[in-house]
Design an enzyme around this catalytic site. Structure first.
Site, PDB file in Angstrom:
ATOM      1  N   ALA A 312       0.833  -1.209   0.000  1.00 57.70           N
ATOM      2  CA  ALA A 312       0.000   0.000   0.000  1.00 57.70           C
ATOM      3  C   ALA A 312       0.867   1.258   0.000  1.00 57.70           C
ATOM      4  O   ALA A 312       1.863   1.339   0.716  1.00 57.70           O
ATOM      5  CB  ALA A 312      -0.926   0.006   1.215  1.00 57.70           C
ATOM      6  N   TYR A 375       7.277  11.664  -1.258  1.00 60.66           N
ATOM      7  CA  TYR A 375       7.296  10.259  -1.666  1.00 60.66           C
ATOM      8  C   TYR A 375       8.699   9.667  -1.554  1.00 60.66           C
ATOM      9  O   TYR A 375       8.883   8.564  -1.013  1.00 60.66           O
ATOM     10  CB  TYR A 375       6.791  10.150  -3.110  1.00 60.66           C
TER      11      TYR A 375
END
Length: 469
Positions: A312, A375
């Site tokens: 995920a 990220y």
């Protein structure tokens, strides 16, 4: 998820035009559907140079249905002869017939002690390049840096890494991969060798993987079908893309899968679970108490976990100047913080002895990327977490590794503008994007006993992406 230019390239009528335009194109990749079942090397030929480790190399190739051209090495020849007879396979001299194409090369340099010996590596590969078939595999075996006994041996270890990284870029346009296995004195690397010689590793190239010593009781045969039978696996982000294919791969190898995703993904998740006879588990990793809720459900509904795959993840891309605090917090929360919290709970209450954890990092975490400070930070954080975890998880002998995908063709990448997407596809040694199943195959390997001895590694599935190589 279609690569339009690559499709045109594989049409004879358009190849000449694209070549004249100087469009960089990749070879059509041959993907293995059943890595650990049957004979993935059926009747293929491999060239082997081996000063040591003949037994493992021979078992890997012969048990997979392959044949061997053996480079001149009298000390090891009798072992290859006995193994060939046992598996009813062919062992021939290193004089390769004209027109015979080679599926792969295995070069064992683990016994090298002098830099001058590297010339043998050069000459062997140099002379074989024109004989390698499309989608061939090159694997070099070398002594790990930690196992080096001299300055010269240490330099050899890292010199070979530079050789492999450069070679992978030179041969990628033919779909050929080149990888390096680092070993220690008593490493059992035959299963890792099997993976890197097979078409399951078709999008993994230019990588180095350490295989540490393994106890005899933890050793398994090459190509053991249904190797995950009796194992229970948790896969997060399982409803689509890479997560979906990971569920498929683990189920194929015999695992009972618990597929986790948000309730908003119920429709897709139910399809994945129906196809794989998996169990759905709905949870939002962005919630502060998600780890507790997941742990409680697992305690009530399972007898423990053997495998955890942290797939995920989210992206909230903006330059740092324009990035909102919410975008930063959500990305770090789901991609990193939730992984740490869940593992802490699972290690205490749920994970069995000798369980496997696989985390999905990214090449953005290894090299950085414009507009992805959040990220990249989260995915780089996983690398540090894994390194620290390996030093502190001895109680249950838990093995943890990371997979770092490059440009993978998913529904997420479909939204990227056409030109940007085509550039990203060509920005690798193989000159094309990967598929979700390419990532899933490596995850399945790392989740299985075939990967025993591989711990704390970060392996890229990026086609030899030119960024951060």
């Amino acid at each position: 998820m279609q690569d339009m230019i690559n499709q045109l390239w594989n049409t004879p009528q358009t190849q000449k035009m694209l070549k004249s335009m100087g469009v960089p194109m990749g070879e059509k990749l041959s993907r293995e559907k059943k890595m650990w079942s049957g004979f993935p090397f059926a009747d293929e030929y491999f060239v082997v140079f081996s000063q040591n480790n003949a037994e493992q190399i021979a078992e890997c190739i012969f048990s997979g249905g392959g044949n061997i051209y053996l480079k001149d090495d009298v000390a090891q020849k009798i072992i290859f002869q006995e193994s060939a007879k046992h598996y009813a396979r062919k062992l021939e001299s290193d004089v390769i017939n004209d027109g015979q194409k080679i599926k792969g090369v295995v070069f064992d340099a683990s016994g090298f002690t002098k830099v001058s010996e590297l010339e043998t590596l050069y000459s062997t590969i140099h002379n074989l390049l024109t004989k390698l078939q499309r989608n061939a595999k090159i694997v070099v075996i070398a002594k790990s840096l930690a196992a080096a006994n001299s300055y010269e041996e240490a330099s050899i270890s890292t010199a070979i890494k530079g050789f492999i990284k450069s070679l992978s870029k030179e041969v990628g346009n033919k779909g050929i991969t080149a990888n390096l296995l680092y070993i220690e004195k008593n490493s059992v690397f035959k299963n890792a060798l099997s993976f890197f010689l097979s078409d399951s590793s078709v999008y993994v190239t230019g990588q180095q993987t350490l295989v540490e010593e393994v106890n005899k009781k933890d050793r398994v045969d090459c190509f053991t079908p249904q190797i995950l039978s009796g194992k229970t696996a948790l896969v997060t982000g399982a409803s689509r893309g890479i997560g979906e294919k990971i569920c498929d791969a683990l189920t194929r190898e015999g695992a009972k899968v618990i597929a986790l995703d948000r309730v908003q993904e119920a429709s897709n998740l139910e399809k994945v679970c129906l196809r794989n006879q998996a169990t759905p588990l709905y949870a939002d990793l962005n919630e502060a108490d998600s780890a507790t809720k997941i742990s409680q459900w697992l305690q009530e509904n399972t007898s423990g976990l053997d495998i955890v795959v942290h797939n995920a993840g989210i992206t909230r891309d903006k330059t740092l100047k324009k990035m909102s605090q919410e975008s930063w917090k959500d990305t770090l929360r789901i991609n990193l913080e939730a992984v740490i919290e869940l593992n802490t709970k699972l290690e205490k209450d749920i994970l069995k002895q000798k369980s496997k954890i696989v985390c999905l990092s990214s090449i953005a975490g290894l090299a950085g990327n414009f507009g992805q400070t959040n990220y990249a930070a989260s995915k780089a954080g996983l690398v540090g977490y894994i390194e620290y975890f390996t030093k502190n998880a001895k109680r249950k002998d838990i093995q943890i590794n990371a997979v770092a995908p490059g440009f993978i063709e998913t529904s997420m990448t479909e939204k990227i503008p056409f030109v940007t997407k085509e550039v990203a596809r060509r920005f690798s040694s193989l000159m094309q994007g990967g598929l979700p199943e390419d990532v899933a195959e490596l995850v399945a390997f790392l989740a299985s006993p075939h990967s025993n001895g591989t711990n704390g590694q970060v392996i890229r599935v990026c086609g030899g992406n030119l960024i951060g190589a």
